[in-house]
Design an enzyme around this catalytic site. Structure first.
Site, mmCIF file in Angstrom:
data_model
loop_
_atom_site.group_PDB
_atom_site.id
_atom_site.type_symbol
_atom_site.label_atom_id
_atom_site.label_comp_id
_atom_site.label_asym_id
_atom_site.label_seq_id
_atom_site.Cartn_x
_atom_site.Cartn_y
_atom_site.Cartn_z
ATOM 1 N N ASP A 132 26.077 67.928 51.955
ATOM 2 C CA ASP A 132 25.667 67.672 53.421
ATOM 3 C C ASP A 132 26.488 68.428 54.154
ATOM 4 O O ASP A 132 26.008 69.169 55.247
ATOM 5 C CB ASP A 132 25.484 66.305 54.093
ATOM 6 C CG ASP A 132 26.400 65.321 53.933
ATOM 7 O OD1 ASP A 132 27.545 65.771 53.357
ATOM 8 O OD2 ASP A 132 26.398 64.307 54.318
ATOM 9 N N GLN B 130 27.584 63.758 50.037
ATOM 10 C CA GLN B 130 28.342 63.881 48.775
ATOM 11 C C GLN B 130 28.813 62.644 47.967
ATOM 12 O O GLN B 130 28.895 61.525 48.404
ATOM 13 C CB GLN B 130 29.602 64.719 49.161
ATOM 14 C CG GLN B 130 29.131 66.068 49.894
ATOM 15 C CD GLN B 130 30.319 66.841 49.971
ATOM 16 O OE1 GLN B 130 30.726 66.848 51.161
ATOM 17 N NE2 GLN B 130 30.730 67.394 49.317
ATOM 18 N N HIS B 131 29.284 63.056 46.822
ATOM 19 C CA HIS B 131 30.049 62.231 45.896
ATOM 20 C C HIS B 131 29.413 60.880 45.127
ATOM 21 O O HIS B 131 30.068 60.444 44.380
ATOM 22 C CB HIS B 131 31.356 61.773 46.776
ATOM 23 C CG HIS B 131 32.084 62.658 47.433
ATOM 24 N ND1 HIS B 131 32.518 63.636 46.977
ATOM 25 C CD2 HIS B 131 32.322 62.566 48.918
ATOM 26 C CE1 HIS B 131 33.091 64.403 48.215
ATOM 27 N NE2 HIS B 131 33.101 63.654 49.208
HETATM 28 O O1 LIG Z 1 32.034 61.999 51.827
HETATM 29 C C1 LIG Z 1 31.908 62.762 52.640
HETATM 30 C C2 LIG Z 1 32.576 64.050 52.698
HETATM 31 O O2 LIG Z 1 33.332 64.192 51.869
HETATM 32 C C3 LIG Z 1 30.645 62.412 53.413
HETATM 33 O O3 LIG Z 1 30.708 63.254 54.600
HETATM 34 C C4 LIG Z 1 29.448 62.248 52.842
HETATM 35 O O4 LIG Z 1 28.984 63.470 52.541
HETATM 36 C C5 LIG Z 1 28.470 61.600 53.819
HETATM 37 O O5 LIG Z 1 27.958 62.120 54.857
HETATM 38 P P1 LIG Z 1 27.043 61.583 55.977
HETATM 39 O O6 LIG Z 1 25.943 60.822 55.563
HETATM 40 O O7 LIG Z 1 28.108 60.740 56.897
HETATM 41 O O8 LIG Z 1 26.653 62.748 56.965
#
Ligand SMILES: O=C(CO)[C@@H](O)[C@H](O)COP(=O)(O)O
Ligand SMILES: Nc1ncnc2c1ncn2[C@@H]1O[C@H](COP(=O)(O)OP(=O)(O)O)[C@@H](O)[C@H]1O
Length: 434
Positions: free
Chosen positions: A233, A71-72
């Protein structure tokens, strides 16, 4: 048999599953690595996606697909659809000051009410403000802003800047879904619309933003296949796991996350719990830490052992590691909001400073951050009955055994699987009406 593809383009790698749309059984799968770093050229994700698809035997026989992803991350595009600069990822903390500035300008309560979020460096809005303040020429060129999964969906549908993409740079064809839109900081979970005033306050001007597809909406790719809106995700994992009321998912990947599917949206003006949406029309209150599986990777490296041996060492120590405590803020921290923090090891005596205790302190320290997240969800009234443990770190036996002690909840470990990619595949099946 109708086949569908689901993708997880996560921080460290790209994972592809091809499933039977009717039964969700995995028929083939593939993966490819992503580069290290918190600032990444999105082309690397595109290459990894193509590699992972090839590793999975291609998608000529697939009838629908959807992409989930980290995300983000800020993917800024110019009017020709070219990326303006490397994407700043969710774990890049350079926009910490921008987060404080935006919070001071609008107020934490108002931002929580308008977007579900109080800005921290992870959220896209703070990255746009950083761009405006530090790279004004790049900021001025931005014509569209996408997230990693939106951009990959656009590319795989056949859009893009170059001759490789004959459908051309049609920025209006960018699409996303509720879950990832809710992590931007300029989307309102109550109305389902973008908050353009906040976007403009961050970047300095308005831009094209991806159209937010509803849970059953779809677009098509160049081959005419149906394409779902995808997911962030964490929402993808919730869908893949079939998480229901009382379940809290604890994911130990690069990030540590604890989250639950909720019928009601949550508003936490302290910013501890992010009031995300999910990808099914519900909500996904979530707490995230920056330091999870890589804490174990780092301590394993220090001890010169692999994951299996690190786990054996940790299980050879008593609970509490004889007072040795690792506060694992190796990459700064997001919850609590300490972007400049570093890790520390305390309680070192001649007796406590053993390899076993260090391994155990790493597992306990990493899980303690997640236990604090659980408590924050509980305080918001989210029902928590059992934890579902997923992500690469859940493969550690020590993590699985120590988690119930630190989290204070029964912990179930689902069959190992790529639950984010499986959630995306489930969405793809549903746009085919399975
Ligand atoms: O920043 C967040 C949720 O807000 C993280 O969960 C990212 O979405 C990355 O996820 P992974 O790659 O570590 O699964
Ligand atoms: N047996 C294990 N014990 C502990 N950590 C593990 C184990 N297997 C993989 N990992 C770690 O899990 C992480 C990858 O997990 P993953 O959920 O795919 O991350 P992400 O979604 O952030 O890319 C890596 O840091 C890897 O070293």
């Amino acid at each position: 048999m109708a086949l569908v593809m689901g993708v997880d383009s996560s921080t460290q790698s790209c994972k592809v599953v091809i499933t039977d749309a009717a039964t969700q059984t995995v028929v083939r799968q593939g993966r490819a690595s992503h580069p290290d770093g918190t600032s990444v050229d999105p082309e690397a994700w595109w290459r990894a996606l193509q590699e992972a698809i090839a590793d999975a035997g291609g998608i000529d026989d697939v009838e629908a697909w959807a992409i989930g992803g980290q995300q983000h991350g800020m993917v800024a595009l110019d009017a020709e659809g070219r990326v303006v600069r490397d994407a700043l990822l969710w774990n890049d903390t350079r926009s910490a000051q921008a987060a404080s500035d935006l919070t001071a300008e609008f107020g934490a309560e108002e931002l929580a009410r308008r977007t579900g979020l109080v800005p921290v460096a992870s959220f896209t809005i703070t990255k746009l403000r950083w761009l405006r303040d530090h790279e004004p020429e790049n900021a001025a060129r931005v014509a569209a802003v996408a997230l990693p999964h939106d951009w990959l969906t656009w590319r795989l549908r056949g859009f893009g800047p170059d001759i490789e993409s004959p459908r051309g740079p049609v920025l209006d064809e960018l699409v996303t879904d509720r879950s990832d839109a809710s992590g931007t900081g300029y989307w309102d979970p109550a109305t389902g619309g973008y908050d353009r005033e906040l976007l403009i306050a961050a970047l300095g001007h308005d831009v094209v933003l991806p159209r937010v597809l509803g849970p059953d909406e779809w677009v098509t790719d160049a081959a005419g296949r149906r394409v779902g809106g995808g997911a962030g995700d964490n929402a993808g994992a919730a869908l893949g796991l079939g998480a229901g009321p009382g379940d809290v998912v604890v994911s130990i990947g690069t990030s540590g996350t604890v989250f639950a599917v909720s019928e009601e949206r949550t508003i936490d003006p302290t910013g501890t719990v992010a009031g995300f949406a999910d990808c099914t029309g519900r909500f996904l209150p979530l707490v995230a830490t920056l330091n999870a599986a890589r804490v174990l990777d780092a301590i394993g490296r220090v001890l010169g052992v692999d994951h299996a041996e690190l786990s054996r060492l940790a299980l050879g120590a008593e609970p509490g590691a004889a007072g040795l405590t690792l506060v694992p803020y190796f990459e700064g921290e997001r919850t609590p909001n300490l972007p400049d923090a570093t890790a520390s090891l305390t309680g070192m005596t001649l007796a406590s400073t053993t390899r076993e205790n260090l391994a155990r302190a790493a597992v306990e320290g990493m899980l303690s951050g997640l236990a604090a997240g659980l408590e924050a969800l509980r305080l918001l009234g989210v029902p928590l009955e059992r934890a579902l443990l997923v992500g690469g770190g859940a493969q550690s036996e020590a993590v699985r055994e120590i988690a119930p002690l630190v989290l204070g909840l029964p912990v179930e470990v689902p069959e190992p699987g790529e639950y984010v990619a499986l959630g995306a595949a489930r969405q793809a099946a549903s746009v085919l009406s399975y």
